[in-house]
Design an enzyme around this catalytic site. Sequence first.
Site, PDB file in Angstrom:
ATOM      1  N   ARG A   1     -14.286  -4.341  -5.665  1.00  0.00           N
ATOM      2  CA  ARG A   1     -14.778  -3.720  -4.517  1.00  0.00           C
ATOM      3  C   ARG A   1     -16.386  -3.482  -4.621  1.00  0.00           C
ATOM      4  O   ARG A   1     -17.316  -3.632  -3.955  1.00  0.00           O
ATOM      5  CB  ARG A   1     -14.219  -2.126  -4.721  1.00  0.00           C
ATOM      6  CG  ARG A   1     -12.842  -2.091  -4.083  1.00  0.00           C
ATOM      7  CD  ARG A   1     -12.838  -2.328  -2.515  1.00  0.00           C
ATOM      8  NE  ARG A   1     -13.733  -1.306  -1.872  1.00  0.00           N
ATOM      9  CZ  ARG A   1     -13.053  -0.174  -1.586  1.00  0.00           C
ATOM     10  NH1 ARG A   1     -11.963   0.237  -1.754  1.00  0.00           N
ATOM     11  NH2 ARG A   1     -14.107   0.609  -0.727  1.00  0.00           N
TER      12      ARG A   1
ATOM     13  N   ASP B   1       0.924  -1.027   0.001  1.00  0.00           N
ATOM     14  CA  ASP B   1      -0.065  -0.067   0.146  1.00  0.00           C
ATOM     15  C   ASP B   1       0.892   1.313   0.072  1.00  0.00           C
ATOM     16  O   ASP B   1       1.952   0.937   0.128  1.00  0.00           O
ATOM     17  CB  ASP B   1      -0.717  -0.044   1.322  1.00  0.00           C
ATOM     18  CG  ASP B   1      -1.892   0.968   1.419  1.00  0.00           C
ATOM     19  OD1 ASP B   1      -2.114   1.726   0.271  1.00  0.00           O
ATOM     20  OD2 ASP B   1      -2.508   1.308   2.229  1.00  0.00           O
TER      21      ASP B   1
ATOM     22  N   CYS C   1      -4.307  -1.831  -3.044  1.00  0.00           N
ATOM     23  CA  CYS C   1      -5.624  -1.423  -3.102  1.00  0.00           C
ATOM     24  C   CYS C   1      -5.985  -0.372  -3.575  1.00  0.00           C
ATOM     25  O   CYS C   1      -6.901   0.038  -4.185  1.00  0.00           O
ATOM     26  CB  CYS C   1      -6.161  -1.159  -1.398  1.00  0.00           C
ATOM     27  SG  CYS C   1      -4.982   0.178  -0.782  1.00  0.00           S
TER      28      CYS C   1
HETATM   29  N1  NVA Z   1      -3.708   2.979   3.497  1.00  0.00           N
HETATM   30  C1  NVA Z   1      -4.330   4.216   2.374  1.00  0.00           C
HETATM   31  C2  NVA Z   1      -5.332   3.435   1.833  1.00  0.00           C
HETATM   32  C3  NVA Z   1      -5.993   4.251   0.666  1.00  0.00           C
HETATM   33  C4  NVA Z   1      -7.161   3.396   0.160  1.00  0.00           C
HETATM   34  C5  NVA Z   1      -4.896   5.384   3.383  1.00  0.00           C
HETATM   35  O1  NVA Z   1      -5.487   5.061   4.393  1.00  0.00           O
HETATM   36  O2  NVA Z   1      -4.712   6.226   2.562  1.00  0.00           O
HETATM   37  N1   CP Z   2      -8.736   1.685  -2.281  1.00  0.00           N
HETATM   38  C1   CP Z   2      -9.657   2.573  -2.246  1.00  0.00           C
HETATM   39  O1   CP Z   2     -10.318   2.530  -1.088  1.00  0.00           O
HETATM   40  O2   CP Z   2      -9.596   3.392  -2.849  1.00  0.00           O
HETATM   41  P1   CP Z   2     -10.076   5.001  -2.910  1.00  0.00           P
HETATM   42  O3   CP Z   2      -9.218   5.618  -1.801  1.00  0.00           O
HETATM   43  O4   CP Z   2      -9.881   5.786  -4.460  1.00  0.00           O
HETATM   44  O5   CP Z   2     -11.584   4.855  -2.314  1.00  0.00           O
END
Ligand code: NVA
Ligand code: CP
Length: 305
Positions: free
Chosen positions: A289, A221, A261
């Site tokens: 999703r 991530d 993700c």
């Molecule tokens: N770990 C990241 C995921 C984004 C979908 C966040 O929290 O920004």
């Molecule tokens: N992976 C995910 O939740 O993407 P967004 O931040 O674009 O919703």
Amino acid sequence: MKHYLQFTDLTASQYAYLFDRASLIKKKFKAYEKHQPLTDRTLAMIFEKASTRTRVSFEAGMYQLGGSVVHLTTGDSQLGRAEPIEDSARVISRMVDLVMIRTFEQTKIERFAAHSRVPVINGLTNEFHPCQIMADIFTFIEHRGSIKGKTVAWVGDGNNMANTWLQAAKLLDFKVNVSTPSGYEVNEKIAVSPGGISTEHYQSYSDPMAACEGADLVTTDVWTSMGYEAENEVRRQAFAAWRVSAEMMKVAKRDALFMHCLPAHRGEEVDADVIDGPQSVVWDEAENRMHVQKALMEYLLLGRL
Ligand code: NVA
Ligand code: CP
């Protein structure tokens, strides 16, 4: 009434049902067949952080189920002007059937849920991202069959995604090898208390290569999650050795998958030849999703069908 605030809010048997259901719902979607069990139902989506996938998947998904959506952000609602979360929950939940929230602290969504008349879904908090892990596991099952007994390598930040992988490993009986830079470890107290987690389900490694060895899935991530932008530079240095590379994929199983993700930063947490390579299933992961969340929304409102 049931909320979905973290991965442990559903049982293994409920997940088995939801994965089957998501598969059916996806097949119907691909065949342009109508599936509208939520006609006249409304979903409120509250975003206190940015989003592409979560917004589109919930919004398109709810319309496809026959319902409609209301989209709220901090900036254009009274949430941004300090109306108490409890009052917002009381009011919003009198007018809609379901609420999805993306916010900062987990305690915020818990306070909302405690005062809501309708089910509340976690669309990401600082601590957890359960809808994403549900989609990731559904994607793994589509490509490789059951995840039970398999090994997932997590390379990078001990963040909301990592916490949720731990919860899922314990509940669905697979293993997560985690490698984070020192100072960015998974907080086991947040992720898997009470009860902790055994070494059958979780092992931590200082060397990311070691975490990837023999893995069925390698995943990562962003180095800096939303809300932590001030740490960007420090993190860039700390995480330099935690970029998922072709070498890491090589020590994993030959047929290992790669997931992220998204959004991704090529050349930071992952090399372009990995995320754009043949082992990557990130686009299926993003699409899924919508299918799993349609199954989830249907389940929270109508139960097993
Ligand atoms: N770990 C990241 C995921 C984004 C979908 C966040 O929290 O920004
Ligand atoms: N992976 C995910 O939740 O993407 P967004 O931040 O674009 O919703």
